[in-house]
Design an enzyme around this catalytic site. Structure first.
Site, PDB file in Angstrom:
ATOM      1  N   ASP A 249       1.134  -4.497  -5.958  1.00 26.08           N
ATOM      2  CA  ASP A 249       1.611  -3.108  -5.873  1.00 26.08           C
ATOM      3  C   ASP A 249       0.959  -2.361  -4.728  1.00 26.08           C
ATOM      4  O   ASP A 249       1.526  -1.415  -4.183  1.00 26.08           O
ATOM      5  CB  ASP A 249       1.360  -2.384  -7.193  1.00 26.08           C
ATOM      6  CG  ASP A 249       2.374  -2.845  -8.213  1.00 26.08           C
ATOM      7  OD1 ASP A 249       2.132  -3.889  -8.834  1.00 26.08           O
ATOM      8  OD2 ASP A 249       3.433  -2.200  -8.327  1.00 26.08           O
ATOM      9  N   ASN A 259      -2.295  -5.054  -9.034  1.00 27.27           N
ATOM     10  CA  ASN A 259      -1.064  -5.667  -9.555  1.00 27.27           C
ATOM     11  C   ASN A 259      -1.054  -5.437 -11.062  1.00 27.27           C
ATOM     12  O   ASN A 259      -1.992  -4.851 -11.634  1.00 27.27           O
ATOM     13  CB  ASN A 259      -1.002  -7.158  -9.202  1.00 27.27           C
ATOM     14  CG  ASN A 259       0.379  -7.751  -9.458  1.00 27.27           C
ATOM     15  OD1 ASN A 259       1.395  -7.186  -9.038  1.00 27.27           O
ATOM     16  ND2 ASN A 259       0.449  -8.850 -10.173  1.00 27.27           N
ATOM     17  N   LYS A 260      -0.012  -5.896 -11.701  1.00 25.17           N
ATOM     18  CA  LYS A 260       0.177  -5.653 -13.140  1.00 25.17           C
ATOM     19  C   LYS A 260      -1.075  -5.970 -13.941  1.00 25.17           C
ATOM     20  O   LYS A 260      -1.760  -6.956 -13.678  1.00 25.17           O
ATOM     21  CB  LYS A 260       1.361  -6.502 -13.604  1.00 25.17           C
ATOM     22  CG  LYS A 260       1.762  -6.375 -15.056  1.00 25.17           C
ATOM     23  CD  LYS A 260       1.937  -4.950 -15.516  1.00 25.17           C
ATOM     24  CE  LYS A 260       2.913  -4.139 -14.700  1.00 25.17           C
ATOM     25  NZ  LYS A 260       2.733  -2.675 -14.889  1.00 25.17           N
TER      26      LYS A 260
HETATM   27  O1  MRU Z   1       4.983  -1.764 -13.660  1.00 27.99           O
HETATM   28  P1  MRU Z   1       5.821  -2.634 -12.789  1.00 27.99           P
HETATM   29  O2  MRU Z   1       6.751  -3.515 -13.538  1.00 27.99           O
HETATM   30  O3  MRU Z   1       6.500  -1.845 -11.697  1.00 27.99           O
HETATM   31  O4  MRU Z   1       4.766  -3.587 -12.082  1.00 27.99           O
HETATM   32  C1  MRU Z   1       5.229  -4.561 -11.218  1.00 27.99           C
HETATM   33  C2  MRU Z   1       4.185  -5.452 -10.684  1.00 27.99           C
HETATM   34  O5  MRU Z   1       3.020  -5.325 -10.981  1.00 27.99           O
HETATM   35  C3  MRU Z   1       4.625  -6.476  -9.674  1.00 27.99           C
HETATM   36  O6  MRU Z   1       3.870  -7.632  -9.774  1.00 27.99           O
HETATM   37  C4  MRU Z   1       4.493  -5.898  -8.261  1.00 27.99           C
HETATM   38  O7  MRU Z   1       5.106  -4.646  -8.175  1.00 27.99           O
HETATM   39  C5  MRU Z   1       5.062  -6.790  -7.241  1.00 27.99           C
HETATM   40  S1  MRU Z   1       6.814  -6.818  -7.288  1.00 27.99           S
HETATM   41  C6  MRU Z   1       7.383  -7.735  -6.000  1.00 27.99           C
END
Ligand code: MRU
Length: 357
Positions: A249, A259-260
């Site tokens: 992110d 990241n998540k």
């Molecule tokens: O909360 P989200 O679903 O938007 O989180 C998404 C992620 O963490 C993805 O791994 C990240 O955005 C990369 S997407 C190519």
């Protein structure tokens, strides 16, 4: 390359000056598109996670600005610009962590600013430029993701073995304008005959892995198993994971990566078992203005997401919960960052800076 790419999953469709988004909250059970007719609709779709994933959020933000321009009524150019600035502020406040949201809005701001000296200062011509820029951002995103997948092949060129890959969250076509970042890498490796199977972390609480990554892999006929997040360590300890690939992110100037939530845990376990840990992301996810991970704002989402599973309460209201949506994986836990401009290894501060020169 991108033009002949047949994506089965269409995250977004821009048609007749309207944005249609596949409702990612309903997948995989329902394939339902929602219409965004105004910039407020686009901002709400980002906030409530109809659309999610850093690059997809960025593209939606750009289309949100396009909708703001298209919906403006009147002939006062100054009022038009104020309206756009207000729209961009509202869209920018939808989610704080993914830098692609702010990156896309900055691209739109550049278009608006470049029109400053135009003698005509026509609302309709600036609107056309804004719409064109949003369409361009969408197209570029698909091309970048394909390139990123292509670049990953160089890492595994010598390897004869089919890889068992673990991934977390969804960094696929759904999280982008198409093809995906981490899942784009997996698609490219699969096409090259280099994938045995994928282990998909379910990714509590929003279940992006179980609902979205699994759906995409199923559609692509790439072999996979969904596992609960707390099973990742078991498979890594058994020697059943060859590499980890995740999206991002926001990547700070020193390589620290948001990241998540749960990505940090995966990276620590991967390190314990000497499993290479790759981050796949476009250069637009790298934020040089953010020095390190501690400067990345982490979104805390509604506790309901933790309390409930698919609309059913599992933790009653009188019990406290927490719901940070992202965590920071330190650069030292990352083997390499795969970008459209090449594969970046340590030292990250130096090598990331070189990307921008
Ligand atoms: O909360 P989200 O679903 O938007 O989180 C998404 C992620 O963490 C993805 O791994 C990240 O955005 C990369 S997407 C190519």
């Amino acid at each position: 390359m991108a033009t002949d790419m047949k994506d089965k999953v269409k995250t977004m469709i821009w048609q007749g000056n309207k944005l249609k988004l596949i409702d990612q909250r309903k997948l995989p059970f329902k394939q339902q598109y929602v219409n965004c007719l105004t910039f407020e609709d686009a901002a709400a779709a980002i906030k409530n996670m109809t659309v999610r994933g850093a690059p997809a959020i960025g593209v939606t933000a750009a289309y949100g600005v396009a909708l703001a321009a298209l919906k403006f009524r009147g002939d006062d150019y100054k009022a038009f610009i104020s309206h756009l600035i207000n729209a961009m502020d509202i869209i920018a406040s939808a989610r704080p962590t993914a830098v692609n949201l702010f990156w896309a809005i900055d691209r739109m701001k550049k278009i608006i600013n470049s029109n400053k000296n135009e003698s005509s200062r026509s609302i309709s011509s600036l609107t056309a430029k804004i719409v064109d820029e949003a369409v361009k951002i969408e197209k570029e995103d698909v091309e970048i993701n394909c390139k990123l997948g292509e670049n990953s092949l160089s890492i595994f060129e010598a390897s004869k073995k089919k890889l068992r890959i673990l991934t977390h969250c969804n960094a696929g076509a759904l999280a982008t304008a198409g093809y995906g970042t981490a899942l784009g890498v997996i698609r490219s490796l699969y096409k090259a005959g280099k994938v045995d199977y994928v282990l998909v972390d379910e990714t509590r609480p929003f279940l992006q892995g179980a609902r979205l990554t699994a759906w995409e892999l199923h559609e692509e006929k790439i072999p996979f198993y969904v596992i609960c997040d707390n099973m990742a360590g078991y498979f890594m300890s058994k020697g059943e994971v060859d590499i980890v690939v995740v999206g991002a992110d926001r990547i700070a100037a020193n390589g620290d990566t948001a990241n998540k939530i749960g990505t940090l845990t995966v990276s620590i376990i991967a390190g314990r078992y000497n499993i290479p840990f790759y981050v796949a992301a476009p250069v637009s996810t790298i934020d040089l203005k953010t020095k390190s991970g501690s400067n990345i704002p982490i979104e805390n989402r509604d506790e309901k997401e933790v309390r409930e599973v698919m609309g059913r309460t599992i933790i009653p209201d009188y019990m406290k919960v927490k719901n940070p949506s992202f965590d920071i994986t330190p650069g030292e836990n990352i083997t390499a960052v795969i970008t459209e401009k090449g594969v970046i290894y340590k030292p990250f501060i130096e090598n990331i800076r070189k990307l921008f020169n």
